[in-house]
Design an enzyme around this catalytic site. Sequence first.
Site, mmCIF file in Angstrom:
data_model
loop_
_atom_site.group_PDB
_atom_site.id
_atom_site.type_symbol
_atom_site.label_atom_id
_atom_site.label_comp_id
_atom_site.label_asym_id
_atom_site.label_seq_id
_atom_site.Cartn_x
_atom_site.Cartn_y
_atom_site.Cartn_z
ATOM 1 N N ARG A 6 -23.088 -5.543 41.232
ATOM 2 C CA ARG A 6 -23.012 -6.042 40.047
ATOM 3 C C ARG A 6 -22.422 -4.951 39.075
ATOM 4 O O ARG A 6 -22.469 -4.995 37.735
ATOM 5 C CB ARG A 6 -24.491 -6.325 39.541
ATOM 6 C CG ARG A 6 -25.240 -7.407 40.241
ATOM 7 C CD ARG A 6 -26.696 -7.448 39.890
ATOM 8 N NE ARG A 6 -27.442 -8.356 40.501
ATOM 9 C CZ ARG A 6 -28.610 -8.307 40.920
ATOM 10 N NH1 ARG A 6 -29.317 -7.302 40.320
ATOM 11 N NH2 ARG A 6 -29.354 -9.210 41.642
ATOM 12 N N ARG A 21 -18.033 -4.171 31.788
ATOM 13 C CA ARG A 21 -17.579 -4.972 30.849
ATOM 14 C C ARG A 21 -16.958 -4.465 29.436
ATOM 15 O O ARG A 21 -17.322 -3.270 29.327
ATOM 16 C CB ARG A 21 -18.860 -5.663 30.327
ATOM 17 C CG ARG A 21 -19.577 -6.444 31.178
ATOM 18 C CD ARG A 21 -20.189 -7.444 30.483
ATOM 19 N NE ARG A 21 -21.161 -8.308 31.492
ATOM 20 C CZ ARG A 21 -22.488 -8.376 31.301
ATOM 21 N NH1 ARG A 21 -23.136 -7.655 30.336
ATOM 22 N NH2 ARG A 21 -23.081 -8.975 32.222
ATOM 23 N N ARG A 65 -36.838 -1.153 52.989
ATOM 24 C CA ARG A 65 -37.273 -0.145 51.784
ATOM 25 C C ARG A 65 -38.328 -0.620 51.300
ATOM 26 O O ARG A 65 -38.571 -1.940 51.031
ATOM 27 C CB ARG A 65 -36.129 -0.009 50.775
ATOM 28 C CG ARG A 65 -36.329 1.071 49.816
ATOM 29 C CD ARG A 65 -36.288 2.320 50.513
ATOM 30 N NE ARG A 65 -36.205 3.404 49.627
ATOM 31 C CZ ARG A 65 -36.995 4.589 49.884
ATOM 32 N NH1 ARG A 65 -37.493 4.715 50.933
ATOM 33 N NH2 ARG A 65 -37.091 5.365 48.711
ATOM 34 N N ARG A 87 -38.079 2.255 37.647
ATOM 35 C CA ARG A 87 -38.232 1.353 36.426
ATOM 36 C C ARG A 87 -39.632 1.188 36.044
ATOM 37 O O ARG A 87 -40.538 1.434 37.055
ATOM 38 C CB ARG A 87 -37.270 0.084 36.731
ATOM 39 C CG ARG A 87 -37.757 -0.652 37.789
ATOM 40 C CD ARG A 87 -36.671 -1.760 38.112
ATOM 41 N NE ARG A 87 -36.813 -2.366 39.118
ATOM 42 C CZ ARG A 87 -35.849 -3.063 39.996
ATOM 43 N NH1 ARG A 87 -34.761 -3.695 39.163
ATOM 44 N NH2 ARG A 87 -36.110 -3.707 41.042
ATOM 45 N N GLU A 127 -42.517 1.236 38.951
ATOM 46 C CA GLU A 127 -42.104 0.837 40.231
ATOM 47 C C GLU A 127 -41.683 1.981 40.899
ATOM 48 O O GLU A 127 -40.440 2.616 40.444
ATOM 49 C CB GLU A 127 -41.007 -0.081 40.158
ATOM 50 C CG GLU A 127 -40.332 -0.882 41.556
ATOM 51 C CD GLU A 127 -39.305 -1.830 41.150
ATOM 52 O OE1 GLU A 127 -39.876 -2.892 40.424
ATOM 53 O OE2 GLU A 127 -38.263 -1.947 42.018
ATOM 54 N N TYR A 159 -30.557 -9.444 51.694
ATOM 55 C CA TYR A 159 -30.730 -9.255 50.094
ATOM 56 C C TYR A 159 -30.177 -10.264 49.530
ATOM 57 O O TYR A 159 -29.587 -10.373 48.746
ATOM 58 C CB TYR A 159 -30.038 -7.635 49.666
ATOM 59 C CG TYR A 159 -30.333 -7.174 48.685
ATOM 60 C CD1 TYR A 159 -31.320 -7.530 47.706
ATOM 61 C CD2 TYR A 159 -29.657 -6.021 48.289
ATOM 62 C CE1 TYR A 159 -31.488 -6.953 46.608
ATOM 63 C CE2 TYR A 159 -30.075 -5.119 47.150
ATOM 64 C CZ TYR A 159 -30.834 -5.684 46.165
ATOM 65 O OH TYR A 159 -31.097 -5.332 44.884
ATOM 66 N N ASP A 218 -31.061 -13.114 46.350
ATOM 67 C CA ASP A 218 -31.514 -13.453 45.250
ATOM 68 C C ASP A 218 -32.181 -14.751 45.225
ATOM 69 O O ASP A 218 -31.768 -15.350 46.254
ATOM 70 C CB ASP A 218 -30.433 -13.619 44.136
ATOM 71 C CG ASP A 218 -29.994 -12.028 43.627
ATOM 72 O OD1 ASP A 218 -30.779 -11.072 43.732
ATOM 73 O OD2 ASP A 218 -29.058 -12.000 43.020
HETATM 74 N N1 UDP Z 1 -28.219 0.464 40.290
HETATM 75 C C1 UDP Z 1 -28.374 1.770 40.029
HETATM 76 N N2 UDP Z 1 -28.611 1.936 38.499
HETATM 77 C C2 UDP Z 1 -29.341 1.142 37.716
HETATM 78 C C3 UDP Z 1 -29.564 -0.172 38.303
HETATM 79 C C4 UDP Z 1 -28.993 -0.511 39.575
HETATM 80 O O1 UDP Z 1 -27.547 2.567 40.505
HETATM 81 O O2 UDP Z 1 -29.597 1.375 36.540
HETATM 82 C C5 UDP Z 1 -27.818 0.164 41.596
HETATM 83 C C6 UDP Z 1 -28.631 0.667 42.829
HETATM 84 O O3 UDP Z 1 -27.812 1.074 43.929
HETATM 85 C C7 UDP Z 1 -29.612 -0.621 43.145
HETATM 86 C C8 UDP Z 1 -28.477 -1.604 42.730
HETATM 87 O O4 UDP Z 1 -27.544 -1.163 41.857
HETATM 88 O O5 UDP Z 1 -29.936 -0.578 44.577
HETATM 89 C C9 UDP Z 1 -28.914 -2.999 42.254
HETATM 90 O O6 UDP Z 1 -29.982 -3.043 41.503
HETATM 91 P P1 UDP Z 1 -30.625 -4.282 40.914
HETATM 92 O O7 UDP Z 1 -31.283 -3.802 39.764
HETATM 93 O O8 UDP Z 1 -29.311 -4.995 40.631
HETATM 94 O O9 UDP Z 1 -31.126 -5.121 42.129
HETATM 95 P P2 UDP Z 1 -32.768 -5.466 42.181
HETATM 96 O O10 UDP Z 1 -33.536 -4.179 42.758
HETATM 97 O O11 UDP Z 1 -33.254 -5.968 40.844
HETATM 98 O O12 UDP Z 1 -32.512 -6.436 43.354
#
Ligand code: UDP
Length: 382
Positions: free
Chosen positions: A180, A184, A258, A289, A314, A362, A364
């Site tokens: 992702r 942008r 993990r 987070r 978290e 992984y 969604d």
């Molecule tokens: N990531 C990051 N910084 C951020 C958010 C995400 O480096 O602030 C990277 C990190 O490697 C993470 C991946 O993007 O494992 C996917 O994050 P996302 O929040 O999209 O995944 P979720 O944990 O919500 O499935």
Amino acid sequence: MENSSLSHDVLVIGAGLWGCVVARELAEAGNRVLVLEARTLPGGNARSAIDPKTGIECHCYGAHIFHTSDEEVWTYANRFATFTDYRHTVLTEHAGKVYFMPLGLALINAFYGKNLRPDEVPAFIASEIAKSGLSGEPKNLEEQAISLIGRPLYEAFIKGYTQKQWNADPKTLPSFIIRRLPVRTNYNTGYFNDPHQGVPRDGYFSLFAALLNHPGIEVRYGTDYLAIRDAFPAELPVFYSGPIDAYFDFRHGALPWRGLRFEWEVKPVRDWQGTTVMNYADLDVPYTRIHEFKHFHPERKEVYASEQTIICREYPADWKVGDIPYYPVNTDASAALLARYQEEAKALPNVIFGGRLGEYKYYDMDKVIRRALDQVHDWMAR
Ligand code: UDP
């Protein structure tokens, strides 16, 4: 157990999202479905619950936002829940300052102290990438990130977060994890690009309850299928969403996951952080987070305005067999191990493996529904 299984046509193991969709589709096609769920409630790790003291709906295993570009999946999900118009934004704290994720004009201008216009961003980022000196195909997550955004943004917002999340050097991780990431060039601060987004107006629990609410579906909770599998006739088809390695008694070894640890706290204020999810990008903050769940539902006016809120820190955590799995750890070694289990699975045409645990993927939520629909329809067409 033996006798009652005779009155069912199909077994579904696990009442997570995949199991609920599979069970629903099978039941609507006229099958008598028995769902066995080890926990006492449905929903897997997407489950939510209302906190009885504050009335706030909390996502029990971390924030879940439904988002999709798949029209069929969106229509399907809307049969079982009404979704709010919630649009997810994520903020991130780095070096004591807060920025908007994902990487867009708001973050770039704030980080570099600039006032770039959209048409100036590509050249600016390209010059940052050029300074990194990287060339050739990116071989890992670090190189992938630097080749998309340059080194300073990578080091500020990705490196530490990723290291914490995976307890691994980003140089050793596959690049798809940051799918992702692309930049942008506007001030759109929405986290997802999908046209369809929301959270179930009446809670995630309502979505799972609605999926399972069919006369052809019987659910037994607190039932560990693997401990009793010999009680079922061998010819009974099984849709299995437990861990694929557990199904085969870990005979080639355990697939790595993990884990996560959540620390909950009720705060006596109306609004603690001003947003649903705040990321913490730096390594010296041990959590990745903080969720503040009431922000998912501003339309629940009384609860939203109350002088209490729930926050949840978290923490990424090591994982061992028996702990709750959250994220598959994709390495060459785990891919080789998975291939061995997939080979074993192929020899069992009556068992369909699915979901994040069953496929070690992984996924969604929308992808889980897509896969469940495809797998069950393929099976019924056989
Ligand atoms: N990531 C990051 N910084 C951020 C958010 C995400 O480096 O602030 C990277 C990190 O490697 C993470 C991946 O993007 O494992 C996917 O994050 P996302 O929040 O999209 O995944 P979720 O944990 O919500 O499935």
